[in-house]
Design a protein around this motif. Structure first.
Motif, mmCIF file in Angstrom:
data_model
loop_
_atom_site.group_PDB
_atom_site.id
_atom_site.type_symbol
_atom_site.label_atom_id
_atom_site.label_comp_id
_atom_site.label_asym_id
_atom_site.label_seq_id
_atom_site.Cartn_x
_atom_site.Cartn_y
_atom_site.Cartn_z
ATOM 1 N N LEU A 1 52.390 -26.230 33.315
ATOM 2 C CA LEU A 1 52.282 -25.846 31.917
ATOM 3 C C LEU A 1 52.624 -24.366 31.787
ATOM 4 N N THR A 2 53.358 -24.001 30.765
ATOM 5 C CA THR A 2 53.679 -22.599 30.526
ATOM 6 C C THR A 2 53.393 -22.262 29.072
ATOM 7 N N GLY A 3 53.144 -21.000 28.806
ATOM 8 C CA GLY A 3 52.862 -20.606 27.433
ATOM 9 C C GLY A 3 52.580 -19.134 27.320
ATOM 10 N N THR A 4 52.094 -18.736 26.160
ATOM 11 C CA THR A 4 51.734 -17.353 25.890
ATOM 12 C C THR A 4 50.324 -17.301 25.335
ATOM 13 N N ALA A 5 49.697 -16.144 25.460
ATOM 14 C CA ALA A 5 48.355 -15.925 24.927
ATOM 15 C C ALA A 5 48.188 -14.434 24.704
ATOM 16 N N THR A 6 47.088 -14.059 24.094
ATOM 17 C CA THR A 6 46.811 -12.651 23.849
ATOM 18 C C THR A 6 45.399 -12.328 24.296
ATOM 19 N N GLY A 7 45.119 -11.050 24.399
ATOM 20 C CA GLY A 7 43.806 -10.599 24.852
ATOM 21 C C GLY A 7 43.914 -9.914 26.196
ATOM 22 N N ARG A 8 42.851 -9.271 26.592
ATOM 23 C CA ARG A 8 42.803 -8.621 27.898
ATOM 24 C C ARG A 8 43.070 -9.654 28.980
ATOM 25 N N ASN A 9 44.077 -9.383 29.848
ATOM 26 C CA ASN A 9 44.422 -10.303 30.925
ATOM 27 C C ASN A 9 43.566 -9.994 32.157
ATOM 28 N N TYR A 10 43.019 -11.030 32.769
ATOM 29 C CA TYR A 10 42.192 -10.901 33.974
ATOM 30 C C TYR A 10 42.770 -11.769 35.078
ATOM 31 N N PRO A 11 42.614 -11.358 36.365
ATOM 32 C CA PRO A 11 42.020 -10.132 36.892
ATOM 33 C C PRO A 11 43.050 -9.011 36.956
ATOM 34 N N ASP A 12 42.664 -7.865 37.537
ATOM 35 C CA ASP A 12 43.613 -6.772 37.749
ATOM 36 C C ASP A 12 44.280 -6.881 39.117
ATOM 37 N N VAL A 13 43.505 -7.068 40.169
ATOM 38 C CA VAL A 13 44.024 -7.083 41.537
ATOM 39 C C VAL A 13 43.299 -8.164 42.340
ATOM 40 N N SER A 14 43.745 -8.383 43.558
ATOM 41 C CA SER A 14 43.167 -9.430 44.407
ATOM 42 C C SER A 14 42.903 -8.913 45.813
ATOM 43 N N ALA A 15 41.966 -9.564 46.476
ATOM 44 C CA ALA A 15 41.735 -9.405 47.910
ATOM 45 C C ALA A 15 41.225 -10.750 48.416
ATOM 46 N N ASP A 16 40.938 -10.847 49.702
ATOM 47 C CA ASP A 16 40.550 -12.133 50.277
ATOM 48 C C ASP A 16 39.124 -12.473 49.858
ATOM 49 N N ALA A 17 38.983 -13.406 48.909
ATOM 50 C CA ALA A 17 37.663 -13.802 48.427
ATOM 51 C C ALA A 17 37.265 -15.200 48.881
ATOM 52 N N ASP A 18 38.194 -15.974 49.454
ATOM 53 C CA ASP A 18 37.912 -17.341 49.866
ATOM 54 C C ASP A 18 36.942 -17.328 51.042
ATOM 55 N N PRO A 19 35.754 -17.913 50.909
ATOM 56 C CA PRO A 19 34.813 -17.893 52.027
ATOM 57 C C PRO A 19 35.299 -18.636 53.260
ATOM 58 N N SER A 20 36.320 -19.488 53.129
ATOM 59 C CA SER A 20 36.867 -20.177 54.301
ATOM 60 C C SER A 20 37.760 -19.265 55.130
ATOM 61 N N THR A 21 38.245 -18.171 54.538
ATOM 62 C CA THR A 21 39.163 -17.272 55.245
ATOM 63 C C THR A 21 38.723 -15.822 55.088
ATOM 64 N N GLY A 22 37.449 -15.616 54.770
ATOM 65 C CA GLY A 22 37.007 -14.302 54.329
ATOM 66 C C GLY A 22 36.648 -13.328 55.431
ATOM 67 N N TYR A 23 35.439 -12.803 55.394
ATOM 68 C CA TYR A 23 35.044 -11.676 56.220
ATOM 69 C C TYR A 23 33.850 -12.051 57.093
ATOM 70 N N MET A 24 33.844 -11.544 58.313
ATOM 71 C CA MET A 24 32.690 -11.722 59.186
ATOM 72 C C MET A 24 31.662 -10.633 58.848
ATOM 73 N N ILE A 25 30.490 -11.071 58.441
ATOM 74 C CA ILE A 25 29.422 -10.171 58.019
ATOM 75 C C ILE A 25 28.238 -10.335 58.971
ATOM 76 N N TYR A 26 27.724 -9.212 59.459
ATOM 77 C CA TYR A 26 26.529 -9.278 60.309
ATOM 78 C C TYR A 26 25.304 -9.048 59.444
ATOM 79 N N GLN A 27 24.374 -9.983 59.499
ATOM 80 C CA GLN A 27 23.147 -9.876 58.737
ATOM 81 C C GLN A 27 21.958 -9.857 59.683
ATOM 82 N N LYS A 28 21.046 -8.946 59.439
ATOM 83 C CA LYS A 28 19.838 -8.848 60.257
ATOM 84 C C LYS A 28 18.655 -9.268 59.395
ATOM 85 N N GLY A 29 17.955 -10.290 59.823
ATOM 86 C CA GLY A 29 16.837 -10.799 59.053
ATOM 87 C C GLY A 29 15.561 -10.849 59.867
#
Length: 213
Positions: free
Chosen positions: A91-119
């Motif tokens: 589908l293609t078309g036009t619209a108006t208003g603030r366009n989102y988002p501005d930029v991207s980075a790796d947000a997919d949790p399947s390919t994301g970031y290794m985070i160390y958590q201490k609990g």
């Protein structure tokens, strides 16, 4: 980033940067349609990035001259009954208003970031993603760029980012494909600098530090 996952004898390959949308699992559902009925929880876990047009804020001036802004390409990969739609029409078309988002980075949790958590009961590394990681990543990069000797503070990024996106030495990698590049609705648009699935694209931060004034 390249990503490969094998389930039920079907291998899913994500071989290039693309919008975060779990339609890359659709080959598994298409080859094993009973999975959709037997394991509806799999579909409840599908996700993707957001994007679109504001119904409250007008298109800001810094967006208006950027190719792709206020136009869109889209494929509806989920039906109104939350079922996977295979080979949906573009589908293609036009619209108006603030366009989102501005930029991207790796947000997919399947390919994301290794985070160390201490609990208190359990500590260790875990794979995580989402905008809750991407936002502080950009904040951290801002602090690094601002700390360079002689650097003027970056301040409000947006006007310069959209200007840089249209230059030949752009620090952005736009994701323009309409195939295999969807947030479960919006896709890229060929020959544009912006789309509502990934914004201006991913950022070469080293280059951004060089060209940002």
């Amino acid at each position: 980033m390249p990503f490969k996952q094998t389930n039920y004898g079907v291998t899913v390959n994500v071989e290039k940067e693309r919008a975060w949308g779990y339609d890359y699992f659709w080959p598994i559902f298409e080859s094993h349609p009973s999975l959709v009925q037997k394991t509806p929880s799999m579909l409840s876990q599908t996700g993707g990035s957001t994007g679109g047009f504001s119904g409250v804020y007008p298109t800001p001036d810094y967006q208006k001259t950027v190719p792709g802004v206020n136009t869109f390409a889209a494929r509806q990969y989920l039906s109104n009954l939350n079922q996977p739609a295979f080979n949906p029409a573009l589908l293609t078309g036009t619209a108006t208003g603030r366009n989102y988002p501005d930029v991207s980075a790796d947000a997919d949790p399947s390919t994301g970031y290794m985070i160390y958590q201490k609990g208190l009961s359990k500590s260790g590394w875990k794979l995580s993603g989402g905008t809750s990681i991407v936002a502080p990543q950009f904040a951290g990069v801002t602090a690094l760029i601002n700390s360079e000797p002689g650097r003027t503070r970056m301040g409000f990024w947006n006007p310069q980012l959209y200007r840089l996106a249209t230059q030949s030495d752009t620090p952005f990698h736009p994701m323009n494909d309409t195939e295999n590049n969807s947030n479960l609705y919006f896709t890229g648009q060929p020959n544009t600098d912006y789309n509502q699935a990934t914004g201006l694209g991913t950022v070469d931060f080293g280059k951004l530090a060089q060209v940002y004034k």
